[in-house]
Design a protein around this motif. Structure first.
Motif, PDB file in Angstrom:
ATOM      1  N   PRO A  72      13.872  10.414  -7.121  1.00 56.32           N
ATOM      2  CA  PRO A  72      13.193  10.302  -8.422  1.00 56.32           C
ATOM      3  C   PRO A  72      12.151   9.187  -8.413  1.00 56.32           C
ATOM      4  CG  PRO A  72      15.580  10.337  -8.670  1.00 56.32           C
ATOM      5  CD  PRO A  72      15.300  10.222  -7.209  1.00 56.32           C
ATOM      6  N   ILE A  73      11.082   9.374  -9.161  1.00 60.41           N
ATOM      7  CA  ILE A  73       9.979   8.404  -9.175  1.00 60.41           C
ATOM      8  C   ILE A  73      10.443   7.030  -9.656  1.00 60.41           C
ATOM      9  CG2 ILE A  73       9.131   8.967 -11.495  1.00 60.41           C
ATOM     10  CD1 ILE A  73       6.892   8.303  -8.453  1.00 60.41           C
ATOM     11  N   ASP A  74      11.421   6.981 -10.571  1.00 61.39           N
ATOM     12  CA  ASP A  74      11.890   5.678 -11.038  1.00 61.39           C
ATOM     13  C   ASP A  74      12.760   4.979  -9.998  1.00 61.39           C
ATOM     14  OD1 ASP A  74      14.161   7.280 -11.286  1.00 61.39           O
ATOM     15  OD2 ASP A  74      14.879   6.186 -13.042  1.00 61.39           O
ATOM     16  N   ALA A  75      12.992   5.623  -8.860  1.00 56.38           N
ATOM     17  CA  ALA A  75      13.768   5.034  -7.780  1.00 56.38           C
ATOM     18  C   ALA A  75      12.859   4.620  -6.629  1.00 56.38           C
ATOM     19  CB  ALA A  75      14.822   6.023  -7.296  1.00 56.38           C
ATOM     20  N   ARG A 125      20.225  -0.523 -13.350  1.00 50.96           N
ATOM     21  CA  ARG A 125      20.459   0.629 -14.223  1.00 50.96           C
ATOM     22  C   ARG A 125      21.277   1.735 -13.545  1.00 50.96           C
ATOM     23  NH1 ARG A 125      14.333   1.399 -16.466  1.00 50.96           N
ATOM     24  NH2 ARG A 125      14.484   0.096 -18.327  1.00 50.96           N
ATOM     25  N   ALA A 126      20.894   2.114 -12.354  1.00 51.47           N
ATOM     26  CA  ALA A 126      21.469   3.306 -11.723  1.00 51.47           C
ATOM     27  C   ALA A 126      22.654   3.023 -10.805  1.00 51.47           C
ATOM     28  CB  ALA A 126      20.379   4.041 -10.934  1.00 51.47           C
ATOM     29  N   HIS A 127      22.747   1.804 -10.283  1.00 53.48           N
ATOM     30  CA  HIS A 127      23.760   1.533  -9.269  1.00 53.48           C
ATOM     31  C   HIS A 127      24.648   0.339  -9.614  1.00 53.48           C
ATOM     32  CE1 HIS A 127      21.792   4.638  -7.008  1.00 53.48           C
ATOM     33  NE2 HIS A 127      20.640   3.974  -7.093  1.00 53.48           N
ATOM     34  N   GLU A 128      24.590  -0.091 -10.877  1.00 56.00           N
ATOM     35  CA  GLU A 128      25.465  -1.132 -11.410  1.00 56.00           C
ATOM     36  C   GLU A 128      25.396  -2.456 -10.650  1.00 56.00           C
ATOM     37  OE1 GLU A 128      29.368   0.580 -11.706  1.00 56.00           O
ATOM     38  OE2 GLU A 128      28.725   1.969 -13.278  1.00 56.00           O
ATOM     39  N   TYR A 129      24.231  -2.744 -10.057  1.00 58.76           N
ATOM     40  CA  TYR A 129      24.057  -4.026  -9.374  1.00 58.76           C
ATOM     41  C   TYR A 129      24.129  -5.151 -10.402  1.00 58.76           C
ATOM     42  CZ  TYR A 129      21.501  -7.882  -7.180  1.00 58.76           C
ATOM     43  OH  TYR A 129      21.117  -9.115  -6.714  1.00 58.76           O
ATOM     44  N   GLN A 140       0.824  -1.216   0.000  1.00 59.33           N
ATOM     45  CA  GLN A 140       0.000   0.000   0.000  1.00 59.33           C
ATOM     46  C   GLN A 140       0.853   1.259   0.000  1.00 59.33           C
ATOM     47  OE1 GLN A 140      -2.762  -0.330   3.211  1.00 59.33           O
ATOM     48  NE2 GLN A 140      -3.967  -1.875   2.159  1.00 59.33           N
ATOM     49  N   GLY A 141       2.162   1.098   0.076  1.00 61.41           N
ATOM     50  CA  GLY A 141       3.057   2.248   0.071  1.00 61.41           C
ATOM     51  C   GLY A 141       4.174   2.024  -0.924  1.00 61.41           C
ATOM     52  N   VAL A 142       5.167   2.878  -0.861  1.00 57.22           N
ATOM     53  CA  VAL A 142       6.315   2.721  -1.751  1.00 57.22           C
ATOM     54  C   VAL A 142       7.596   2.644  -0.926  1.00 57.22           C
ATOM     55  CG1 VAL A 142       5.278   3.873  -3.732  1.00 57.22           C
ATOM     56  CG2 VAL A 142       6.585   5.213  -2.089  1.00 57.22           C
ATOM     57  N   HIS A 143       8.572   2.003  -1.519  1.00 58.67           N
ATOM     58  CA  HIS A 143       9.891   1.900  -0.918  1.00 58.67           C
ATOM     59  C   HIS A 143      10.837   2.673  -1.818  1.00 58.67           C
ATOM     60  CE1 HIS A 143      13.220   0.205   1.320  1.00 58.67           C
ATOM     61  NE2 HIS A 143      13.809  -0.069   0.165  1.00 58.67           N
ATOM     62  N   ALA A 144      11.567   3.621  -1.244  1.00 52.13           N
ATOM     63  CA  ALA A 144      12.509   4.428  -2.013  1.00 52.13           C
ATOM     64  C   ALA A 144      13.881   3.765  -2.030  1.00 52.13           C
ATOM     65  CB  ALA A 144      12.618   5.823  -1.419  1.00 52.13           C
ATOM     66  N   CYS A 145      14.578   3.928  -3.125  1.00 53.60           N
ATOM     67  CA  CYS A 145      15.940   3.430  -3.253  1.00 53.60           C
ATOM     68  C   CYS A 145      16.797   4.047  -2.146  1.00 53.60           C
ATOM     69  CB  CYS A 145      16.498   3.802  -4.629  1.00 53.60           C
ATOM     70  SG  CYS A 145      18.271   3.492  -4.784  1.00 53.60           S
ATOM     71  N   PRO A 146      17.457   3.223  -1.334  1.00 51.88           N
ATOM     72  CA  PRO A 146      18.254   3.782  -0.238  1.00 51.88           C
ATOM     73  C   PRO A 146      19.465   4.578  -0.724  1.00 51.88           C
ATOM     74  CG  PRO A 146      18.617   1.428  -0.415  1.00 51.88           C
ATOM     75  CD  PRO A 146      17.502   1.764  -1.356  1.00 51.88           C
ATOM     76  N   PHE A 147      19.978   4.232  -1.892  1.00 50.44           N
ATOM     77  CA  PHE A 147      21.146   4.943  -2.426  1.00 50.44           C
ATOM     78  C   PHE A 147      20.734   6.315  -2.937  1.00 50.44           C
ATOM     79  CE2 PHE A 147      21.446   0.354  -3.226  1.00 50.44           C
ATOM     80  CZ  PHE A 147      22.432   0.051  -2.290  1.00 50.44           C
ATOM     81  N   ARG A 167      19.853   8.729  -0.115  1.00 52.46           N
ATOM     82  CA  ARG A 167      21.029   9.352   0.495  1.00 52.46           C
ATOM     83  C   ARG A 167      21.538  10.501  -0.373  1.00 52.46           C
ATOM     84  NH1 ARG A 167      26.060   6.490   0.155  1.00 52.46           N
ATOM     85  NH2 ARG A 167      24.799   4.627   0.205  1.00 52.46           N
ATOM     86  N   ILE A 168      21.472  10.322  -1.690  1.00 52.98           N
ATOM     87  CA  ILE A 168      21.979  11.329  -2.626  1.00 52.98           C
ATOM     88  C   ILE A 168      21.007  12.501  -2.789  1.00 52.98           C
ATOM     89  CG2 ILE A 168      22.601  11.754  -5.042  1.00 52.98           C
ATOM     90  CD1 ILE A 168      23.431   8.733  -5.109  1.00 52.98           C
ATOM     91  N   HIS A 169      19.710  12.171  -2.982  1.00 57.49           N
ATOM     92  CA  HIS A 169      18.717  13.189  -3.327  1.00 57.49           C
ATOM     93  C   HIS A 169      17.853  13.655  -2.152  1.00 57.49           C
ATOM     94  CE1 HIS A 169      19.643  12.544  -7.533  1.00 57.49           C
ATOM     95  NE2 HIS A 169      19.457  11.249  -7.372  1.00 57.49           N
TER      96      HIS A 169
END
Length: 142
Positions: free
Chosen positions: A75-78, A105-109, A58-65, A68-70
């Motif tokens: 960003p919505i795609d994160a 894409r963004a963190h080279e995983y 029911q919610g969203v999880h934001a990219c932890p990386f 920390r940066i933004h």
């Protein structure tokens, strides 16, 4: 939420599904494998993501990386709000956060090889939501 790659999946920490392995549950407190992932494979996964979604929240999880940066302007795609379940050619099932595409894409995983093979598997007949339901019911009967 962090889980090491290839550890047994436990839905919401309570219901273990030994048939399913975790991949891509990253956080900024643990190192992760980095490396090249073929762009066509990532795009194939991104295109298939709506069909592979399970366990929406029911919610969203934001990219932890990115958080920390933004800061609060992630960003919505994160952001992600579900899991992606994939089945490899070996038959192994993997559970990943929806953010796994962003992490690549963004963190080279660089996910494990068998998981990458699952991204290349084009099986529109496989229903990850139905598989998740069946595995959860089977686990509750144990």
């Amino acid at each position: 939420m962090y889980f090491a790659d290839l550890t047994p999946y436990a839905y919401r920490h309570s219901l273990a599904l030994p048939e399913v392995l975790n991949v891509g549950w990253l956080d900024d407190q643990h190192p992760y494998t980095q490396g090249h992932v073929p762009k066509d494979l990532v795009e194939k996964l991104a295109a298939a993501s709506p069909r592979l979604r399970t366990h929406p929240t029911q919610g969203v999880h934001a990219c932890p990386f990115c958080a920390r940066i933004h800061g609060e302007h992630v960003p919505i795609d994160a952001m992600g709000s579900a899991e992606l379940w994939l089945r490899a050619p070996s038959g192994q099932i993997y559970a990943s956060p929806e953010l796994v595409v962003h992490y690549i894409r963004a963190h080279e995983y660089r996910p494990p090889i068998d998981w990458l093979a699952a991204c290349d598997l084009d099986d529109p007949t496989w229903d990850p939501q139905q598989t998740a339901k069946e595995l959860h019911w089977r686990a509750m009967e144990r």
